[in-house]
Motif scaffolding. Structure first.
Motif, PDB file in Angstrom:
ATOM      1  N   TYR A   1     -10.036   7.006   9.010  1.00 16.34           N
ATOM      2  CA  TYR A   1     -10.789   5.764   8.892  1.00 16.34           C
ATOM      3  C   TYR A   1     -10.036   4.717   8.082  1.00 16.34           C
ATOM      4  CZ  TYR A   1     -15.220   7.144  11.005  1.00 16.34           C
ATOM      5  OH  TYR A   1     -16.179   7.489  11.898  1.00 16.34           O
ATOM      6  N   ARG A   2      -9.014   5.147   7.318  1.00 16.75           N
ATOM      7  CA  ARG A   2      -8.276   4.188   6.494  1.00 16.75           C
ATOM      8  C   ARG A   2      -7.510   3.205   7.387  1.00 16.75           C
ATOM      9  NH1 ARG A   2      -6.165   8.910   3.245  1.00 16.75           N
ATOM     10  NH2 ARG A   2      -7.554   9.148   1.459  1.00 16.75           N
ATOM     11  N   PRO A   3      -7.424   1.936   6.966  1.00 13.37           N
ATOM     12  CA  PRO A   3      -6.700   0.938   7.788  1.00 13.37           C
ATOM     13  C   PRO A   3      -5.187   1.029   7.581  1.00 13.37           C
ATOM     14  CG  PRO A   3      -7.592  -0.118   5.846  1.00 13.37           C
ATOM     15  CD  PRO A   3      -8.067   1.322   5.790  1.00 13.37           C
ATOM     16  N   VAL A   4      -4.668   2.239   7.592  1.00 17.78           N
ATOM     17  CA  VAL A   4      -3.223   2.461   7.441  1.00 17.78           C
ATOM     18  C   VAL A   4      -2.806   3.511   8.448  1.00 17.78           C
ATOM     19  CG1 VAL A   4      -3.109   1.859   4.985  1.00 17.78           C
ATOM     20  CG2 VAL A   4      -3.622   4.215   5.658  1.00 17.78           C
ATOM     21  N   ASP A   5      -1.514   3.593   8.676  1.00 17.58           N
ATOM     22  CA  ASP A   5      -0.983   4.584   9.606  1.00 17.58           C
ATOM     23  C   ASP A   5      -0.917   5.943   8.931  1.00 17.58           C
ATOM     24  OD1 ASP A   5       0.714   4.983  12.248  1.00 17.58           O
ATOM     25  OD2 ASP A   5       1.715   6.071  10.628  1.00 17.58           O
TER      26      ASP A   5
ATOM     27  N   VAL B   1       0.841  -1.210   0.000  1.00 19.82           N
ATOM     28  CA  VAL B   1       0.000   0.000   0.000  1.00 19.82           C
ATOM     29  C   VAL B   1       0.870   1.251   0.000  1.00 19.82           C
ATOM     30  CG1 VAL B   1      -1.660   1.343   1.337  1.00 19.82           C
ATOM     31  CG2 VAL B   1      -1.946  -1.137   1.121  1.00 19.82           C
ATOM     32  N   TYR B   2       1.872   1.279   0.892  1.00 21.43           N
ATOM     33  CA  TYR B   2       2.715   2.477   0.981  1.00 21.43           C
ATOM     34  C   TYR B   2       3.544   2.658  -0.289  1.00 21.43           C
ATOM     35  CZ  TYR B   2       1.411   2.260   5.904  1.00 21.43           C
ATOM     36  OH  TYR B   2       0.700   2.222   7.067  1.00 21.43           O
TER      37      TYR B   2
ATOM     38  N   LEU C   1      10.350  12.114  13.693  1.00 24.78           N
ATOM     39  CA  LEU C   1       9.241  11.190  13.425  1.00 24.78           C
ATOM     40  C   LEU C   1       8.567  10.766  14.726  1.00 24.78           C
ATOM     41  CD1 LEU C   1      10.726   8.904  10.595  1.00 24.78           C
ATOM     42  CD2 LEU C   1       9.000  10.706  10.356  1.00 24.78           C
ATOM     43  N   ALA C   2       9.366  10.545  15.772  1.00 28.25           N
ATOM     44  CA  ALA C   2       8.782  10.170  17.072  1.00 28.25           C
ATOM     45  C   ALA C   2       7.949  11.315  17.639  1.00 28.25           C
ATOM     46  CB  ALA C   2       9.897   9.789  18.047  1.00 28.25           C
ATOM     47  N   LEU C   3       8.461  12.549  17.512  1.00 30.14           N
ATOM     48  CA  LEU C   3       7.673  13.702  17.974  1.00 30.14           C
ATOM     49  C   LEU C   3       6.376  13.819  17.172  1.00 30.14           C
ATOM     50  CD1 LEU C   3      10.475  16.404  18.443  1.00 30.14           C
ATOM     51  CD2 LEU C   3       9.158  15.262  20.241  1.00 30.14           C
ATOM     52  N   GLY C   4       6.459  13.580  15.866  1.00 26.27           N
ATOM     53  CA  GLY C   4       5.262  13.632  15.040  1.00 26.27           C
ATOM     54  C   GLY C   4       4.243  12.588  15.441  1.00 26.27           C
ATOM     55  N   ARG C   5       4.725  11.388  15.769  1.00 28.26           N
ATOM     56  CA  ARG C   5       3.801  10.318  16.177  1.00 28.26           C
ATOM     57  C   ARG C   5       3.140  10.660  17.510  1.00 28.26           C
ATOM     58  NH1 ARG C   5       2.445   5.578  14.471  1.00 28.26           N
ATOM     59  NH2 ARG C   5       3.817   5.866  12.669  1.00 28.26           N
ATOM     60  N   ALA C   6       3.929  11.254  18.424  1.00 27.20           N
ATOM     61  CA  ALA C   6       3.352  11.634  19.723  1.00 27.20           C
ATOM     62  C   ALA C   6       2.313  12.737  19.547  1.00 27.20           C
ATOM     63  CB  ALA C   6       4.466  12.099  20.659  1.00 27.20           C
ATOM     64  N   LEU C   7       2.638  13.749  18.724  1.00 25.00           N
ATOM     65  CA  LEU C   7       1.685  14.842  18.499  1.00 25.00           C
ATOM     66  C   LEU C   7       0.461  14.340  17.751  1.00 25.00           C
ATOM     67  CD1 LEU C   7       1.297  17.875  18.934  1.00 25.00           C
ATOM     68  CD2 LEU C   7       2.362  18.263  16.703  1.00 25.00           C
ATOM     69  N   GLN C   8       0.663  13.384  16.850  1.00 27.08           N
ATOM     70  CA  GLN C   8      -0.462  12.803  16.110  1.00 27.08           C
ATOM     71  C   GLN C   8      -1.443  12.124  17.072  1.00 27.08           C
ATOM     72  OE1 GLN C   8       0.385  10.295  12.553  1.00 27.08           O
ATOM     73  NE2 GLN C   8      -0.666   8.678  13.687  1.00 27.08           N
TER      74      GLN C   8
END
Length: 270
Positions: A100-104, A6-7, A251-258
């Motif tokens: 809603y998409r089954p992706v990150d 998919v990616y 990327l880790a900061l982005g994931r935490a903020l997300q």
């Protein structure tokens, strides 16, 4: 379809999308080339007065200029790219569909940005460097290993640039209008990446500080890898590790903020 597939499809689709903007690409190539000439002649004047400024001779300084023009669009040093689409989707509420998409969400937009960057590196990066090499004496390397390391460093630069812009895009969940943040980001990218002047020109503690910031990973490091400023395998590995380290952090900061932003989303009407 497997998640990896998919990616990859998103990356390929993003590449094809930007490849359709032929007129915009031609205009970008022309603009990059013109600014390359302006900066090159500015550098010529400066380096004629201060030879070996920043540790570069004149040919290396000119190579730094044209490397910057090659990476300008690929690393999105002046902003733009797929993450402006994410900002628009946050403002319109369409981001709810993305969630809603089954992706990150982060990997989806990273895949899209890698496709954009790959096209911009080929579409807007090669021609300005070729023109610069015809007009000026550049210090381009002859070793294919150096070019391979430069591509690795460029890929890491794209990821760091994505990580910083993803943080800005997510901020739209709170500020709704990201124009001011985008302008601030462009100024920071331009000054602290080495786009105006190599960061090695800055003296003392200030120079040492700016060379440790994530923006240095977006242009200064790839340019130095191409110019073979890092002597020896250990120095090259250290430079790439610096970029990889910042890539992991942003990327880790982005994931935490997300994670925080998703908890804020309220979908009206369904």
């Amino acid at each position: 379809m497997h998640r990896g597939g998919v990616y990859f499809t998103v990356t390929a689709g993003s590449f094809r999308r930007y490849a359709t903007y032929r007129v915009a690409t031609a205009a970008g190539v022309f603009t990059n080339t013109v600014f390359g000439f302006v900066l090159a002649h500015t550098y010529l004047a400066l380096w004629s007065e201060r030879p070996r400024l920043g540790g570069y001779d004149q040919a290396e300084a000119l190579t730094f200029v044209w490397t910057g023009q090659a990476l300008l669009a690929a690393v999105a040093l002046m902003g733009g790219g797929a993450l402006e689409d994410l900002q628009a989707r946050i403002r319109s509420g369409d981001v709810a569909v993305d969630l809603y998409r089954p992706v990150d969400l982060q990997l989806w937009w990273l895949a899209a940005d890698l496709g954009r960057a790959a096209f911009q590196l080929v579409g807007r990066g090669v021609v300005p460097v070729a023109v610069g090499a015809l007009a000026f004496e550049l210090a381009l390397p002859s070793s294919p290993v150096t070019w391979l390391l430069f591509l690795v460093s460029t890929w890491l630069a794209v990821v760091v640039g994505f990580g910083l812009r993803y943080l800005l895009a997510l901020a739209t969940f709170w500020v709704m209008e990201g124009t001011g943040l985008n302008t601030l980001s462009t100024l920071l990218n331009t000054f602290f990446s080495g786009m105006l002047l190599p960061l090695t020109v800055f003296p003392g503690a200030f120079g040492e500080a700016v060379r440790t910031l994530p923006w240095a990973a977006m242009l200064q490091v790839p340019a130095d890898v191409l110019l073979e400023q890092h002597r020896g395998a250990a120095a090259v590995v250290s430079a790439l590790a610096f970029q990889a380290g910042w890539a992991v952090v942003v990327l880790a900061l982005g994931r935490a903020l997300q994670a925080v932003a998703i908890r804020k989303v309220v979908v009206q009407g369904g």
